[in-house]
Motif scaffolding. Structure first.
Motif, PDB file in Angstrom:
ATOM      1  N   THR A   1     -54.431 -20.654  73.996  1.00  0.00           N
ATOM      2  CA  THR A   1     -54.050 -19.513  72.988  1.00  0.00           C
ATOM      3  C   THR A   1     -54.967 -19.310  72.210  1.00  0.00           C
ATOM      4  O   THR A   1     -55.563 -20.363  71.532  1.00  0.00           O
ATOM      5  CB  THR A   1     -52.471 -19.656  72.463  1.00  0.00           C
ATOM      6  OG1 THR A   1     -52.292 -18.373  71.730  1.00  0.00           O
ATOM      7  CG2 THR A   1     -52.546 -20.762  71.577  1.00  0.00           C
TER       8      THR A   1
ATOM      9  N   CYS B   1     -54.341 -17.660  69.645  1.00  0.00           N
ATOM     10  CA  CYS B   1     -53.392 -17.280  68.466  1.00  0.00           C
ATOM     11  C   CYS B   1     -53.441 -18.415  67.824  1.00  0.00           C
ATOM     12  O   CYS B   1     -52.468 -18.405  66.811  1.00  0.00           O
ATOM     13  CB  CYS B   1     -51.969 -16.801  68.897  1.00  0.00           C
ATOM     14  SG  CYS B   1     -52.099 -15.185  69.958  1.00  0.00           S
ATOM     15  N   TYR B   2     -53.955 -19.577  67.989  1.00  0.00           N
ATOM     16  CA  TYR B   2     -53.787 -20.826  67.251  1.00  0.00           C
ATOM     17  C   TYR B   2     -55.217 -21.342  66.779  1.00  0.00           C
ATOM     18  O   TYR B   2     -56.292 -21.169  67.572  1.00  0.00           O
ATOM     19  CB  TYR B   2     -52.973 -21.866  67.986  1.00  0.00           C
ATOM     20  CG  TYR B   2     -53.332 -23.465  67.422  1.00  0.00           C
ATOM     21  CD1 TYR B   2     -51.892 -23.506  66.345  1.00  0.00           C
ATOM     22  CD2 TYR B   2     -54.177 -24.246  67.335  1.00  0.00           C
ATOM     23  CE1 TYR B   2     -51.635 -24.669  65.733  1.00  0.00           C
ATOM     24  CE2 TYR B   2     -53.884 -25.327  66.581  1.00  0.00           C
ATOM     25  CZ  TYR B   2     -52.810 -25.588  65.828  1.00  0.00           C
ATOM     26  OH  TYR B   2     -52.710 -26.830  65.101  1.00  0.00           O
TER      27      TYR B   2
ATOM     28  N   ASN C   1     -53.105 -15.149  59.535  1.00  0.00           N
ATOM     29  CA  ASN C   1     -53.026 -16.626  59.831  1.00  0.00           C
ATOM     30  C   ASN C   1     -54.115 -17.325  58.979  1.00  0.00           C
ATOM     31  O   ASN C   1     -55.067 -18.071  59.570  1.00  0.00           O
ATOM     32  CB  ASN C   1     -53.435 -16.796  61.593  1.00  0.00           C
ATOM     33  CG  ASN C   1     -53.236 -18.292  61.937  1.00  0.00           C
ATOM     34  OD1 ASN C   1     -52.341 -18.759  61.636  1.00  0.00           O
ATOM     35  ND2 ASN C   1     -53.854 -18.650  62.829  1.00  0.00           N
TER      36      ASN C   1
ATOM     37  N   SER D   1     -50.713 -21.510  63.610  1.00  0.00           N
ATOM     38  CA  SER D   1     -50.237 -20.690  64.793  1.00  0.00           C
ATOM     39  C   SER D   1     -49.854 -19.433  64.112  1.00  0.00           C
ATOM     40  O   SER D   1     -49.245 -19.160  63.145  1.00  0.00           O
ATOM     41  CB  SER D   1     -49.139 -21.222  65.424  1.00  0.00           C
ATOM     42  OG  SER D   1     -48.813 -20.425  66.579  1.00  0.00           O
ATOM     43  N   CYS D   2     -50.293 -18.372  64.420  1.00  0.00           N
ATOM     44  CA  CYS D   2     -50.128 -17.080  64.022  1.00  0.00           C
ATOM     45  C   CYS D   2     -48.668 -16.793  64.070  1.00  0.00           C
ATOM     46  O   CYS D   2     -48.198 -16.833  65.026  1.00  0.00           O
ATOM     47  CB  CYS D   2     -51.028 -15.996  64.911  1.00  0.00           C
ATOM     48  SG  CYS D   2     -50.864 -14.253  64.196  1.00  0.00           S
TER      49      CYS D   2
ATOM     50  N   HIS E   1     -47.439 -14.893  67.148  1.00  0.00           N
ATOM     51  CA  HIS E   1     -47.451 -15.373  68.521  1.00  0.00           C
ATOM     52  C   HIS E   1     -46.225 -15.853  69.158  1.00  0.00           C
ATOM     53  O   HIS E   1     -45.549 -16.583  68.429  1.00  0.00           O
ATOM     54  CB  HIS E   1     -48.392 -16.571  68.422  1.00  0.00           C
ATOM     55  CG  HIS E   1     -48.543 -17.246  69.887  1.00  0.00           C
ATOM     56  ND1 HIS E   1     -48.631 -18.643  69.849  1.00  0.00           N
ATOM     57  CD2 HIS E   1     -48.688 -16.681  70.717  1.00  0.00           C
ATOM     58  CE1 HIS E   1     -48.959 -19.081  71.042  1.00  0.00           C
ATOM     59  NE2 HIS E   1     -49.062 -17.911  71.834  1.00  0.00           N
TER      60      HIS E   1
ATOM     61  N   GLY F   1     -45.922 -16.634  74.845  1.00  0.00           N
ATOM     62  CA  GLY F   1     -47.440 -16.676  74.813  1.00  0.00           C
ATOM     63  C   GLY F   1     -48.279 -15.396  74.757  1.00  0.00           C
ATOM     64  O   GLY F   1     -49.371 -15.377  74.528  1.00  0.00           O
TER      65      GLY F   1
ATOM     66  N   CYS G   1     -48.480 -11.567  72.155  1.00  0.00           N
ATOM     67  CA  CYS G   1     -48.728 -10.988  70.704  1.00  0.00           C
ATOM     68  C   CYS G   1     -47.544 -10.212  70.419  1.00  0.00           C
ATOM     69  O   CYS G   1     -47.400  -9.023  71.274  1.00  0.00           O
ATOM     70  CB  CYS G   1     -49.960 -10.429  70.379  1.00  0.00           C
ATOM     71  SG  CYS G   1     -50.190  -9.716  68.913  1.00  0.00           S
TER      72      CYS G   1
ATOM     73  N   CYS H   1     -58.738  -9.150  67.594  1.00  0.00           N
ATOM     74  CA  CYS H   1     -57.813  -9.611  68.450  1.00  0.00           C
ATOM     75  C   CYS H   1     -57.864  -8.578  69.859  1.00  0.00           C
ATOM     76  O   CYS H   1     -57.753  -9.331  71.080  1.00  0.00           O
ATOM     77  CB  CYS H   1     -56.441  -9.505  68.172  1.00  0.00           C
ATOM     78  SG  CYS H   1     -56.065 -10.631  66.929  1.00  0.00           S
TER      79      CYS H   1
END
Length: 389
Positions: free
Chosen positions: A22, A24-25, A63, A68-69, A72, A76, A78, A93
């Motif tokens: 991901t 997002c992490y 974040n 982790s955002c 998220h 998986g 947004c 993003c």
């Protein structure tokens, strides 16, 4: 505008919720000014949630702790994109992993290998992805201010020659000396070019004896510059210093690939003397490449992609040597991770892609760490890190 584009660029499609990793992490996500303005003007509960999530000294990050955002989702995806649309997502993003640079007279378009799907695409193709020259619009603002057509020709012509150097015959893919010669030639050319720049000499580097192919031919003969020093593989003590920069702490997730691989390395080498460790490392590398030529192919593809993606930056920063040293560091760290991972787990094409992506995220996107690692490699080569005047 003339655009130099990796052919993967137009093929890429985000795997979204199907991605094995991901984006997002592990990233501190900067919120660009336009998106921040929309967030500050947003009404309702989502506006409050977005504003609450702005962090950092200037309140322009999501974040900020690189965990982790908060947006998220468990699927998986947004939640900002799902609920509000892409206009409330930070620009990085929306664009990631696409990387576009506008140099004024030309532009480059690439995909960042920190995205595991891009690494998978790079290694899975039957042929290495080419660097395509085309005429396209560039939606990005100009990057830098250089306006020197002669130097542009030097940079882009030498880039093509370096890529051509990597067209290695299949029967040579078992031998570490193949990559060693390539990296010696790369550094010898870049040092020659750097010295010419620093001395403010006439930049006619496109003549026959001032191009990468000339140095590569030297390196295939008995006249290889710095022949007594191995650039591939780097000695185990140099690699040990590189990982002791806390490189393995960049991914705090339990059982991450890099953490496990570094742990396996320590179990193997920590109790050995420097001489014993070097003998073991040299033998491991030879056996590793001899077992499967696709492993050297993966390293060559990584180096070629690095040349395609980053070499044009020399047009703005004039740092030939910085590029060469970084390339030597990157291919050796990729080798290091693959060899040590292979001791415990089956090294599939997919695991090679995941290691490559993890390395890019850990080292190449942390400027402080990257600077420390670069200095270590310069110590070994050795390189005088001169500033341009």
């Amino acid at each position: 505008m003339k655009v130099l584009k990796n052919e993967l660029f137009d093929e890429f499609k985000c795997l979204a919720g199907e991605c094995p990793e991901t984006c997002c992490y592990g990233w501190r996500i900067i919120v660009d000014d336009e998106t921040k303005k929309r967030i500050l003007e947003k009404d309702g509960i989502w506006g409050k949630c977005l504003r609450f999530s702005l962090q950092g000294p200037d309140k322009n990050y999501f974040n900020y702790d690189s965990g982790s955002c908060i947006f998220h989702g468990i699927n998986g995806l947004c939640n900002v994109q799902k609920k509000l649309g892409t206009e409330y997502m930070p620009e990085i993003c929306r664009k990631y992993p696409r990387e576009i640079r506008n140099y004024g007279s030309f532009a480059t378009k690439h995909l960042d290998l920190s995205c595991v799907h891009v690494s998978q695409m790079l290694l899975a193709r039957q042929q290495r992805p080419a660097l395509i020259e085309c005429d396209e619009e560039c939606e990005r603002d100009r990057h830098g201010s250089n306006d020197d057509p002669q130097f542009e020709e030097i940079v882009l012509t030498s880039q093509k020659e370096i890529i051509q150097m990597l067209n290695v015959k299949p029967q040579l893919l078992f031998d570490p000396a193949t990559m060693d010669r390539i990296l010696h030639a790369l550094l010898a050319y870049c040092q020659y070019a750097q010295d010419t720049v620093l001395a403010h000499k006439d930049m006619k580097l496109t003549k026959e004896d001032g191009m990468p192919s000339y140095f590569y031919e030297l390196c295939k003969s008995d006249d290889m510059p710095d022949a007594g020093r191995s650039y591939f593989p780097l000695p185990i003590m140099a690699l040990n210093r590189l990982i002791n920069t806390q490189f393995d702490l960049q991914d705090s997730r339990p059982f991450s690939m890099i953490n496990r691989t570094i742990e396996w390395y320590h179990h193997k080498f920590d109790l050995k003397t420097e001489i014993e460790g070097q003998k073991v490392w040299t033998r491991m590398v030879k056996e590793f490449l001899r077992e499967d030529p696709s492993r050297m192919e993966a390293i060559l593809r990584y180096l070629q992609y690095d040349v395609q993606q980053c070499y044009a930056e020399i047009y703005e920063n004039y740092s030939f040597v910085h590029f060469a040293v970084s390339a030597i560091m990157h291919v050796n760290m990729f080798l290091f991770l693959m060899v040590n991972y292979n001791r415990k787990k089956k090294l599939t094409q997919d695991s090679m892609a995941k290691l490559l992506s993890a390395y890019e995220r850990a080292a190449c996107h942390n400027l402080g760490l990257n600077k420390d690692m670069y200095a270590i490699v310069c110590d070994y080569l050795p390189i005088q890190t001169l500033e341009l005047g």
